[in-house]
Design an enzyme around this catalytic site. Sequence first.
Site, PDB file in Angstrom:
ATOM      1  N   ASN A 210      -4.043  -3.564  -8.132  1.00 28.87           N
ATOM      2  CA  ASN A 210      -3.190  -4.501  -7.404  1.00 28.87           C
ATOM      3  C   ASN A 210      -3.597  -5.943  -7.699  1.00 28.87           C
ATOM      4  O   ASN A 210      -2.742  -6.812  -7.910  1.00 28.87           O
ATOM      5  CB  ASN A 210      -3.260  -4.228  -5.901  1.00 28.87           C
ATOM      6  CG  ASN A 210      -2.538  -2.947  -5.516  1.00 28.87           C
ATOM      7  OD1 ASN A 210      -1.696  -2.452  -6.257  1.00 28.87           O
ATOM      8  ND2 ASN A 210      -2.877  -2.394  -4.363  1.00 28.87           N
ATOM      9  N   HIS A 261      -7.142   2.748  -3.214  1.00 25.36           N
ATOM     10  CA  HIS A 261      -6.805   3.135  -1.845  1.00 25.36           C
ATOM     11  C   HIS A 261      -8.013   3.747  -1.142  1.00 25.36           C
ATOM     12  O   HIS A 261      -7.907   4.721  -0.396  1.00 25.36           O
ATOM     13  CB  HIS A 261      -5.602   4.083  -1.806  1.00 25.36           C
ATOM     14  CG  HIS A 261      -4.347   3.448  -2.276  1.00 25.36           C
ATOM     15  ND1 HIS A 261      -3.199   4.167  -2.532  1.00 25.36           N
ATOM     16  CD2 HIS A 261      -4.033   2.151  -2.563  1.00 25.36           C
ATOM     17  CE1 HIS A 261      -2.249   3.338  -2.949  1.00 25.36           C
ATOM     18  NE2 HIS A 261      -2.736   2.115  -2.973  1.00 25.36           N
ATOM     19  N   TYR A 270      -3.440   3.942 -11.306  1.00 27.63           N
ATOM     20  CA  TYR A 270      -3.806   2.563 -11.020  1.00 27.63           C
ATOM     21  C   TYR A 270      -4.828   2.039 -12.026  1.00 27.63           C
ATOM     22  O   TYR A 270      -4.808   0.856 -12.385  1.00 27.63           O
ATOM     23  CB  TYR A 270      -4.361   2.442  -9.602  1.00 27.63           C
ATOM     24  CG  TYR A 270      -3.324   2.598  -8.513  1.00 27.63           C
ATOM     25  CD1 TYR A 270      -2.418   1.579  -8.233  1.00 27.63           C
ATOM     26  CD2 TYR A 270      -3.248   3.756  -7.763  1.00 27.63           C
ATOM     27  CE1 TYR A 270      -1.472   1.717  -7.234  1.00 27.63           C
ATOM     28  CE2 TYR A 270      -2.296   3.913  -6.766  1.00 27.63           C
ATOM     29  CZ  TYR A 270      -1.414   2.885  -6.494  1.00 27.63           C
ATOM     30  OH  TYR A 270      -0.468   3.018  -5.516  1.00 27.63           O
TER      31      TYR A 270
END
Length: 766
Positions: A210, A261, A270
Amino acid sequence: MTHPLSRRSALLGAAVVAGLAMCDRPAAASNAATGAAAFDAARERWVSLLAGGSYDAAYTAKTQAVEGSANAVLRKLNPVPGRPSLWPDLPLGNPATGNFNRSYNRMRTLALGWATPGTAMYRNAQVAATAAGALDFLYEHTYHEGLDRQGSNWFWWEIGVPRALTDTCALLYDGLPRDRLDRWLRPLRRWCPDPERRVSHPGVVETGANRAAKAMAVAMRGLLTHDARLLKRARDAVSDLLRPTKGPGDGFYRDGSFIQHDVYPYTGSYGVDYLEHVAKLIAMLAKSPWEITGIENVYDIVDRSFTPFIFDGLMMDCVRGRQISVQGHRDYHSGQKSIEAILTLLEAAPERYAVRWRPLVKGWLTRNQAVPYDTLAPLASIARARALLADPSVPVGPRTTGTYVFADMDRVVHRRPTWAYAISMSSERIGAAEAMNEENLRGWYTGDGMTYLYTGDLTHWNDELWPTIDPYRLPGTTVDTRRRAKLRHGKRRLPPTPWAGGVALDGEYGVAAMKLIADGSSLRARKAWFLLDDAVIALGTGIAASDGRRIETIVENRNTHDAHPPLTKGDGWVHLSGVAGYALLDGVDPKVIRKKRTGRWRDIDTGATTGGDKTSVTRHYTTILIDHGVDPRKGRYAYAVLPDASVAQTAAYRGRIEILANSRAVQALTRDNLFAAVFWRAGTVETADGPLAADGPCTLLIRRDQQRVRLAVSDPSRTAGEVKITLPWPVRSVAESDRGVRKSKRAVKVELGGSRGHARTAVVHV
């Protein structure tokens, strides 16, 4: 070349066309001319990564595919302000549908067609004008600084749209009016101002993929608006990511693990996004005032975290998390993106890395003909791949071999020259399965000891397996046969046990073990895998349940596509042609089921932007299982998986190894000069040479070569401060060892406190 626009598309951009010629894009007053040149050079490098730098007739097929996708977007464009929508199938009234995010993705597709040399719409002024009008429409109706999320997915607002929008603007840059460009990018000041901060959830610090994605959006906005502050902000945010984390939580660990996460292994999803963004940021900002330095760790990450999980260009599903359920993201998509990132890094990688990576990548590209790289990758990456394939000085590298224990994410991978085997475990540290955004609805058992066998059939895992496989019978698992409800969004299951992990020796042998505490069931079991040079031996013990339901252990559940291949059965063994032999080592006969199974991707993913279609697909399966009956009290199993074995080798395998113990205290076996054991607690096992003992929990591998013994020890339970290993032979001295290994009279003492499940190794003289 003039592109035939529809009348409505032409009208949409008519107001913009007149101003295009007058746009001169002066640099900001605070930037010197050399500064403006630096911004433009970095932006152009980024565009070349997306669209390729020049047209080559050899890329005609790929260029036509890009053009076809862009034409489809343009042809269906039909703006309706009152509705509102740009495309009839994407109404924009409700942000919860994610259609505004999809709309920006389509704009990126259109922009890519415009910027790709060789397409009919390449740098066409009317297409650029149409795109500008569409971006105006999206700004006014769906994404501007005055709007609120209205409960929709934060990711779309802070990452999805910013990434698609900045790519679109970069690709179309030379055809867009500057004043509108600033306007379209204005919402990013609110929704993606800082790579490290989550606007929608104050207090959350962005990590991993992210943060890398946000850094890319911030950097691109800096290049597009000539704002050096944004580029410094993006560079600094990425630099922080390059350092390994000590955990717990998100990031890359020194053992190669990657967590996102907080508790989920995500190297293949990811992690790939992280690598892709960081590699492209490094390339984009190279030799600029904002060049990213200290990037040595990125090269190490490729070796530690990605190479073990890429099999002939496929990313292993055991580290793709909930993405296994997404129809448009198969293992070859994740593999392609990994290869693309590595090819990008190769442009500037130090030779000590490049000399390994070139043959490695060439081997992946050469062996995977099931899904050719050219059909997936962008043009610039295809050019690099073709240059590598054509370079006679670079050999075709063999498959990676070795045994890898990722203690920080409860994964183990065992790789041999012609096959690979991966094990997914879970514990109080690592989640069993993630379900978010209505994805991975039936992934109940993917972290309960599921095993993944990779062979020469490179389509097994990506040929409609996840919607058609029986989700109650995943290979390697021991399960309660009860019916299950779909996994709920955001629900985390961390099994209440610390026991999961393993140990490797010499890169050739391994042991893995986990304590199974089933979700919503009384089922308990102790499961171990012994990873040998030609086989995997699975032992189970302490299998017990009291809910009145049948318990099964799934030896195999193989997708054989459109037919059942030949199957041979004998006394306690099964051979599946083209796959493997399976030998039951404790006299039990397996149950074999052969059937066709039908499913839909929509059954396992109903996400707003990822949801699968409702088309039924059918595949043939061969399932091999051990039936423990209803409410077993002391159930157990012992079987061997023999990849590439012949029928004769399968039938004869039972005598190749000796199982020394399969009890609640110890599971152990020996073959030739190798001893392997799981000590669930203090215990002793008798060998032909004498007793082998440990005074605490550990996994153990021992290999004797005359008077030298190599050993590796770890504590998957993370409860032992020190373990004393008593060997079957008197210990004379410790010749080589990791820190904390020492001789203790006739034994070896190993300090394991604080090791976090990682191995300690030694060579001792006996």
